[in-house]
Design a protein around this motif. Sequence first.
Motif, PDB file in Angstrom:
ATOM      1  N   PRO A  51       0.790  -1.237   0.000  1.00 42.79           N
ATOM      2  CA  PRO A  51       0.000   0.000   0.000  1.00 42.79           C
ATOM      3  C   PRO A  51       0.820   1.284   0.000  1.00 42.79           C
ATOM      4  N   ASN A  52       2.074   1.234   0.416  1.00 45.21           N
ATOM      5  CA  ASN A  52       2.895   2.440   0.395  1.00 45.21           C
ATOM      6  C   ASN A  52       3.394   2.798  -0.998  1.00 45.21           C
ATOM      7  N   VAL A  53       3.301   1.870  -1.933  1.00 42.10           N
ATOM      8  CA  VAL A  53       3.864   2.096  -3.271  1.00 42.10           C
ATOM      9  C   VAL A  53       2.872   2.848  -4.150  1.00 42.10           C
ATOM     10  N   SER A  54       3.318   3.996  -4.642  1.00 43.62           N
ATOM     11  CA  SER A  54       2.482   4.831  -5.512  1.00 43.62           C
ATOM     12  C   SER A  54       2.919   4.797  -6.969  1.00 43.62           C
ATOM     13  N   GLY A  55       4.128   4.327  -7.224  1.00 39.40           N
ATOM     14  CA  GLY A  55       4.628   4.261  -8.589  1.00 39.40           C
ATOM     15  C   GLY A  55       5.818   3.336  -8.670  1.00 39.40           C
ATOM     16  N   LEU A  56       6.060   2.816  -9.878  1.00 36.15           N
ATOM     17  CA  LEU A  56       7.131   1.854 -10.116  1.00 36.15           C
ATOM     18  C   LEU A  56       8.064   2.396 -11.193  1.00 36.15           C
ATOM     19  N   VAL A  57       9.370   2.186 -10.982  1.00 35.11           N
ATOM     20  CA  VAL A  57      10.357   2.544 -11.999  1.00 35.11           C
ATOM     21  C   VAL A  57      11.208   1.313 -12.286  1.00 35.11           C
ATOM     22  N   TYR A  58      11.199   0.894 -13.550  1.00 32.15           N
ATOM     23  CA  TYR A  58      11.965  -0.258 -14.004  1.00 32.15           C
ATOM     24  C   TYR A  58      13.235   0.237 -14.692  1.00 32.15           C
ATOM     25  N   VAL A  59      14.387  -0.186 -14.199  1.00 29.07           N
ATOM     26  CA  VAL A  59      15.667   0.262 -14.724  1.00 29.07           C
ATOM     27  C   VAL A  59      16.327  -0.913 -15.462  1.00 29.07           C
ATOM     28  N   SER A  60      16.170  -0.933 -16.805  1.00 26.77           N
ATOM     29  CA  SER A  60      16.580  -2.094 -17.600  1.00 26.77           C
ATOM     30  C   SER A  60      16.195  -3.366 -16.854  1.00 26.77           C
ATOM     31  N   ALA A  77       9.986   3.454 -17.104  1.00 25.62           N
ATOM     32  CA  ALA A  77      11.083   2.548 -17.423  1.00 25.62           C
ATOM     33  C   ALA A  77      12.260   3.334 -17.991  1.00 25.62           C
ATOM     34  N   VAL A  78      13.443   3.040 -17.487  1.00 21.88           N
ATOM     35  CA  VAL A  78      14.691   3.501 -18.085  1.00 21.88           C
ATOM     36  C   VAL A  78      15.296   2.283 -18.779  1.00 21.88           C
ATOM     37  N   ILE A  79      15.486   2.387 -20.075  1.00 25.24           N
ATOM     38  CA  ILE A  79      16.003   1.259 -20.846  1.00 25.24           C
ATOM     39  C   ILE A  79      17.380   1.602 -21.397  1.00 25.24           C
ATOM     40  N   ALA A  80      18.356   0.746 -21.076  1.00 32.03           N
ATOM     41  CA  ALA A  80      19.708   0.885 -21.607  1.00 32.03           C
ATOM     42  C   ALA A  80      19.736   0.299 -23.019  1.00 32.03           C
ATOM     43  N   THR A  81      19.966   1.141 -24.001  1.00 27.97           N
ATOM     44  CA  THR A  81      19.875   0.678 -25.386  1.00 27.97           C
ATOM     45  C   THR A  81      21.100  -0.118 -25.820  1.00 27.97           C
ATOM     46  N   ASP A  82      22.160  -0.126 -25.000  1.00 22.97           N
ATOM     47  CA  ASP A  82      23.333  -0.959 -25.287  1.00 22.97           C
ATOM     48  C   ASP A  82      23.448  -2.094 -24.277  1.00 22.97           C
ATOM     49  N   THR A  99       6.035   4.809 -19.051  1.00 23.86           N
ATOM     50  CA  THR A  99       6.618   5.956 -19.727  1.00 23.86           C
ATOM     51  C   THR A  99       8.103   5.651 -19.861  1.00 23.86           C
ATOM     52  N   ILE A 100       8.603   5.581 -21.096  1.00 25.44           N
ATOM     53  CA  ILE A 100       9.938   5.036 -21.352  1.00 25.44           C
ATOM     54  C   ILE A 100      10.962   6.131 -21.608  1.00 25.44           C
ATOM     55  N   THR A 101      12.123   5.989 -20.970  1.00 25.02           N
ATOM     56  CA  THR A 101      13.294   6.809 -21.251  1.00 25.02           C
ATOM     57  C   THR A 101      14.390   5.881 -21.759  1.00 25.02           C
ATOM     58  N   ASN A 102      14.868   6.112 -22.970  1.00 23.49           N
ATOM     59  CA  ASN A 102      15.966   5.329 -23.529  1.00 23.49           C
ATOM     60  C   ASN A 102      17.276   6.072 -23.330  1.00 23.49           C
ATOM     61  N   VAL A 103      18.314   5.330 -22.941  1.00 18.51           N
ATOM     62  CA  VAL A 103      19.622   5.948 -22.748  1.00 18.51           C
ATOM     63  C   VAL A 103      20.688   4.993 -23.263  1.00 18.51           C
ATOM     64  N   VAL A 156      18.730   8.076 -14.312  1.00 13.86           N
ATOM     65  CA  VAL A 156      17.876   7.255 -13.463  1.00 13.86           C
ATOM     66  C   VAL A 156      17.217   8.114 -12.390  1.00 13.86           C
ATOM     67  N   ALA A 157      17.995   8.981 -11.749  1.00 12.63           N
ATOM     68  CA  ALA A 157      17.450   9.838 -10.695  1.00 12.63           C
ATOM     69  C   ALA A 157      16.397  10.798 -11.243  1.00 12.63           C
ATOM     70  N   ASP A 158      16.646  11.354 -12.431  1.00  8.83           N
ATOM     71  CA  ASP A 158      15.659  12.258 -13.035  1.00  8.83           C
ATOM     72  C   ASP A 158      14.342  11.536 -13.313  1.00  8.83           C
ATOM     73  N   THR A 159      14.425  10.293 -13.767  1.00 10.06           N
ATOM     74  CA  THR A 159      13.211   9.520 -14.033  1.00 10.06           C
ATOM     75  C   THR A 159      12.460   9.240 -12.739  1.00 10.06           C
ATOM     76  N   ILE A 160      13.191   8.917 -11.688  1.00  9.37           N
ATOM     77  CA  ILE A 160      12.558   8.681 -10.385  1.00  9.37           C
ATOM     78  C   ILE A 160      11.888   9.955  -9.879  1.00  9.37           C
ATOM     79  N   ALA A 161      12.561  11.087 -10.048  1.00  5.78           N
ATOM     80  CA  ALA A 161      11.971  12.357  -9.610  1.00  5.78           C
ATOM     81  C   ALA A 161      10.704  12.677 -10.403  1.00  5.78           C
ATOM     82  N   THR A 162      10.724  12.393 -11.695  1.00  8.87           N
ATOM     83  CA  THR A 162       9.522  12.582 -12.514  1.00  8.87           C
ATOM     84  C   THR A 162       8.391  11.690 -12.020  1.00  8.87           C
ATOM     85  N   ALA A 163       8.728  10.437 -11.727  1.00  8.16           N
ATOM     86  CA  ALA A 163       7.731   9.502 -11.220  1.00  8.16           C
ATOM     87  C   ALA A 163       7.160   9.990  -9.891  1.00  8.16           C
ATOM     88  N   ALA A 164       8.015  10.502  -9.033  1.00  6.72           N
ATOM     89  CA  ALA A 164       7.562  10.984  -7.729  1.00  6.72           C
ATOM     90  C   ALA A 164       6.605  12.161  -7.869  1.00  6.72           C
TER      91      ALA A 164
END
Length: 235
Positions: free
Chosen positions: A84-93, A177-182, A201-205, A219-227
């Motif tokens: 119940p404490n979780v309001s959003g999820l961020v998947y890092v590759s 999601a942050v996806i490592a393209t390499d 919502t995907i961020t490719n790097v 990664v931190a910027d994506t987490i801040a956006t999610a927050a």
Amino acid sequence: MSTDQEIKNVVLVHGAFADGSGWRGVYDNLTARGYQVAIVQNPLTSLEDDVAATTRVLDQQDGPTILVGHSWGGSVITEAGVHPNVSGLVYVSALAPDAGETTAQQYEGFAATPEFVIDVTEDGYGFLNHAKFKSGFAHDASDADAAFLRDSQVPVNMAAFATALKNAAWQDKPTWAVIATDDKAFDQAMLQHMAKRSGATITNVSTSHAVFLTQPAVVADTIATAAKDAAHAVR
């Protein structure tokens, strides 16, 4: 779910063949912005054990939390994210199975990753091959950082990948999601498929599987956006 509270709590969950120390750059970035950040140390002995370790940390949070997982940690947050404490999820590759699916099933139909070599011990635990570690896991990290990751890796019980998830938190909670393209650990098409299926919502790097170490600001910027966005999300 919806909330009008500002989200300031972040929980970081590492993947297989690693521990929580690789999150240091992300931790430093987020805490400098005023976030309260906690790092889970997964035992990597089973899905149930890793979910339990994550749940213990989530229980300590004082309100809405962004739950972040790298690689195998994605399977863990998919199960544990119903907390119940979780309001959003961020998947890092990260892996993102559906309920009833195993982690291993996510690889079916996608290309092999020959540079990501797992050596399995007699008791069923996997280590990343030392000679192939940098090329398969962290090819764009410095030699020193890659060596530290290699030499501090935590073996994973390979049977964990065959355990079906009971829950898929991304079905009900906003996802990024942050996806490592390499990435040399996962086929790129596999990562994109899982992220799109979860509605992320995907961020490719352009970076390696060790994106949490090599691109901490992204990664931190994506987490801040999610927050920020999850505080007002209804899904």
